[in-house]
Design a protein around this motif. Structure first.
Motif: not given
Length: 317
Positions: A5-10, A15-26, A107-109, A135-143
């Protein structure tokens, strides 16, 4: 099949793991067909749209994000946009997980913008201006705070009360954040400017950008939408998440291409080229950099894989 669900996905998308995962995927051999959409008739209501965004890593994982846009959902007290991600095995086609699409997308955005900032923002960038209070604003700041030492956060929105609320929420997360009303002044003082709005007329003017600043445009996902003017394009080294997407969908790229203020060859690179070291990122402390994202299916796949593997490992433990 794992269902998140939403909370489980979050919780599964650090963040650090997700940014690295995107880097590997690109940097991978991910296959990403052009996304497509279908009009859906809804009796007695406005037509809906079904968007499908598939991607796969040969022999690894395969997935598709399904996004439904029902404009009249407010009549039922529901959000207009509903999304989910279906992850399957790239070896057998076995269904592995159904993941909350709204949390995954947000989060991926934000992580994609942070990934770009890793290559394009100054190493000492510490002042972030967040334009937009959705919705994106806090996510962008944290990322962004995961790739640069963000000490000060300014938040601007058309609705001052919403900007104040977002600033309060940012402070609760530990950021030194304030709401601002003078957009020009805040932009002139910022090291990184992130925009996540639905603007159709430019909000950020190129003359405001200071030497060494990084402009991160997230919100404009249609050719009719703009967040920065032609002067910003002219003063900066321009990068995009994908050329195919940005050059056909993003008004901040499409309109300058149409009016001649941007030439196709002036787009310095896309994320895959940056992470693969095929093009240089920031070259000098004083240059202005410009990044435009419209979203890519491989970003969703990267996030879905991370969420699935993280949740599965947590469950096994």
């Amino acid at each position: 099949m794992l269902v998140l669900n939403e909370q489980e996905t979050i919780a599964a998308l650090d963040w650090s793991a997700l940014i690295d995962a995107l880097e590997r995927m690109f940097a991978s051999d991910c296959v990403m067909p052009v996304r497509h959409h279908h009009d859906v008739k809804v009796p007695n209501r406005a037509d809906a749209t079904l968007l499908l965004m598939p991607a796969w890593v040969p022999g690894g994982y395969c997935g598709v994000k399904l996004v439904s846009v029902y404009p009249d959902n407010h009549l039922s007290g529901l959000p207009a946009v509903q999304g989910s991600y279906l992850l399957t095995s790239g070896q057998t086609g076995e269904t592995l997980a159904l993941i909350n699409g709204n949390a995954l997308t947000a989060r991926r955005t934000a992580a994609a913008s942070a990934l770009a900032a890793r290559y394009l923002a100054r190493e000492d960038a510490s002042r972030l201006l967040m334009v937009g209070t959705g919705r994106l604003s806090l996510n962008v700041i944290e990322a962004h705070a995961k790739v640069r030492s963000i000490r000060e956060v300014s938040i601007w929105g058309r609705n001052t009360a919403n900007a104040e609320k977002t600033a309060e929420q940012a402070r609760e997360l530990g950021f030194d954040a304030i709401a601002v009303t003078d957009l020009e002044k805040a932009a002139r003082q910022a090291d990184i400017i992130s925009c996540a709005t639905l603007a159709t007329e430019p909000l950020i003017k190129g003359e405001w950008l200071q030497p060494g600043s990084h402009l991160d445009l997230i919100g404009g996902f249609k050719p009719s939408m703009r967040e920065a003017d032609d002067r910003a394009i002219a003063r900066a080294r321009v990068f995009v998440d994908t050329r195919a997407g940005a050059m056909s969908e993003a008004g901040d790229i499409v309109q300058p291409l149409q009016n001649g203020s941007l030439k196709p060859e002036a787009i310095c690179g896309e994320l895959a080229e940056l992470v693969g070291a095929r093009v240089p990122g920031r070259r000098r402390p004083d240059e202005i950099t410009f990044f435009k994202s419209v979203g890519a299916a491989l970003e969703d796949l990267a996030g879905a894989i991370l969420a699935y593997e993280t949740a599965l490992n947590t469950k096994i433990r």
